[in-house]
Write an enzyme that holds these catalytic residues in place. Structure first.
Site, mmCIF file in Angstrom:
data_model
loop_
_atom_site.group_PDB
_atom_site.id
_atom_site.type_symbol
_atom_site.label_atom_id
_atom_site.label_comp_id
_atom_site.label_asym_id
_atom_site.label_seq_id
_atom_site.Cartn_x
_atom_site.Cartn_y
_atom_site.Cartn_z
ATOM 1 C CG ASN A 44 25.992 101.257 25.138
ATOM 2 O OD1 ASN A 44 26.277 102.327 24.618
ATOM 3 N ND2 ASN A 44 26.604 100.816 26.216
ATOM 4 C CB ILE A 45 19.467 101.895 24.946
ATOM 5 C CG1 ILE A 45 19.755 102.701 23.665
ATOM 6 C CG2 ILE A 45 18.333 102.542 25.744
ATOM 7 C CD1 ILE A 45 18.689 102.581 22.588
ATOM 8 C CD GLU A 46 24.480 100.666 30.545
ATOM 9 O OE1 GLU A 46 24.398 101.321 31.611
ATOM 10 O OE2 GLU A 46 25.534 100.110 30.155
ATOM 11 C CG ASN A 47 15.607 98.908 31.631
ATOM 12 O OD1 ASN A 47 15.292 98.462 32.736
ATOM 13 N ND2 ASN A 47 14.731 99.492 30.830
ATOM 14 C CB ALA A 48 16.562 100.830 36.342
ATOM 15 C CB CYS A 55 24.606 95.608 22.364
ATOM 16 S SG CYS A 55 25.108 94.564 23.735
ATOM 17 C CD GLU A 57 27.778 95.721 19.202
ATOM 18 O OE1 GLU A 57 27.035 96.307 20.012
ATOM 19 O OE2 GLU A 57 28.831 95.169 19.525
ATOM 20 C CB CYS A 93 27.963 90.725 23.692
ATOM 21 S SG CYS A 93 26.250 90.881 23.148
ATOM 22 C CB CYS A 96 25.744 91.801 19.237
ATOM 23 S SG CYS A 96 24.900 92.996 20.301
HETATM 24 N N1 THU Z 1 27.819 96.700 24.951
HETATM 25 C C1 THU Z 1 27.522 97.035 23.658
HETATM 26 O O1 THU Z 1 26.707 97.941 23.405
HETATM 27 N N2 THU Z 1 28.133 96.360 22.669
HETATM 28 C C2 THU Z 1 29.129 95.451 22.859
HETATM 29 O O2 THU Z 1 29.674 94.957 21.887
HETATM 30 C C3 THU Z 1 29.525 95.065 24.211
HETATM 31 C C4 THU Z 1 28.714 95.627 25.308
HETATM 32 C C5 THU Z 1 27.206 97.489 26.035
HETATM 33 C C6 THU Z 1 26.171 96.806 26.860
HETATM 34 C C7 THU Z 1 26.245 97.613 28.148
HETATM 35 O O3 THU Z 1 25.449 98.790 27.993
HETATM 36 C C8 THU Z 1 27.693 98.048 28.225
HETATM 37 O O4 THU Z 1 28.214 97.902 26.934
HETATM 38 C C9 THU Z 1 28.517 97.257 29.221
HETATM 39 O O5 THU Z 1 28.383 95.892 28.994
#
Ligand code: THU
Length: 139
Positions: A44-48, A55, A57, A93, A96
């Site tokens: 997973n790669i988040e963003n500000a 996610c 997946e 989620c 995904c």
């Molecule tokens: N996330 C995933 O990468 N996959 C999942 O199946 C559930 C959620 C990530 C998104 C976010 O970076 C962090 O988990 C919290 O929601």
């Protein structure tokens, strides 16, 4: 298709190290195997700005499709808090699941792993019943 499930789980678990999660500190790794036995990894790669977050997946799927691969066998997902001593199962989620729905058959396997030896397997059809997919638009 035969594949080494332990190896796939190890790969998903180790991909958690690549997660970029300065906001949630919740690290998810994925290992997607195609019908021809190629493995595509994701984290997973988040963003500000939050909504651009991708996610694990979807990272794996988009890497595969961008390499020209569109037939898939299974995905392993492993996720939990960065500092967790043990993982719980981390279900994909809804977004995904919908991405999986675009490329995968009903019997595509979604494998949730806590460790190399603790995992559960379910099908895409069970994870996303009554799914809207390409057949609804293309027939
Ligand atoms: N996330 C995933 O990468 N996959 C999942 O199946 C559930 C959620 C990530 C998104 C976010 O970076 C962090 O988990 C919290 O929601």
């Amino acid at each position: 298709m035969e594949y080494d499930l332990t190896e796939l789980i190890k790969t998903a678990l180790s991909m958690r190290k690549r997660s970029y999660t300065p906001y949630s500190h919740f690290n998810v790794g994925a290992a997607l195997i195609s019908k021809d036995g190629r493995i595509f990894t994701g984290c997973n790669i988040e963003n500000a700005a939050f909504t651009p977050t991708n996610c694990a997946e979807r990272t794996a799927f988009f890497k595969a499709v961008s390499e020209g691969v569109k037939d898939f066998e299974a995905i392993v997902i492993a996720g939990g808090a960065e500092d967790a001593k043990e993982l719980d199962y981390c279900p994909p989620c809804g977004v995904c699941r919908q991405v999986m729905s675009e490329f995968c058959e009903d019997d595509f396997k979604i494998i949730l792993a806590k460790s190399e030896t603790e995992y559960v397997i379910c099908s895409l059809a069970d994870s996303l019943p009554d799914r809207f997919g390409p057949k609804n638009l293309l027939g």
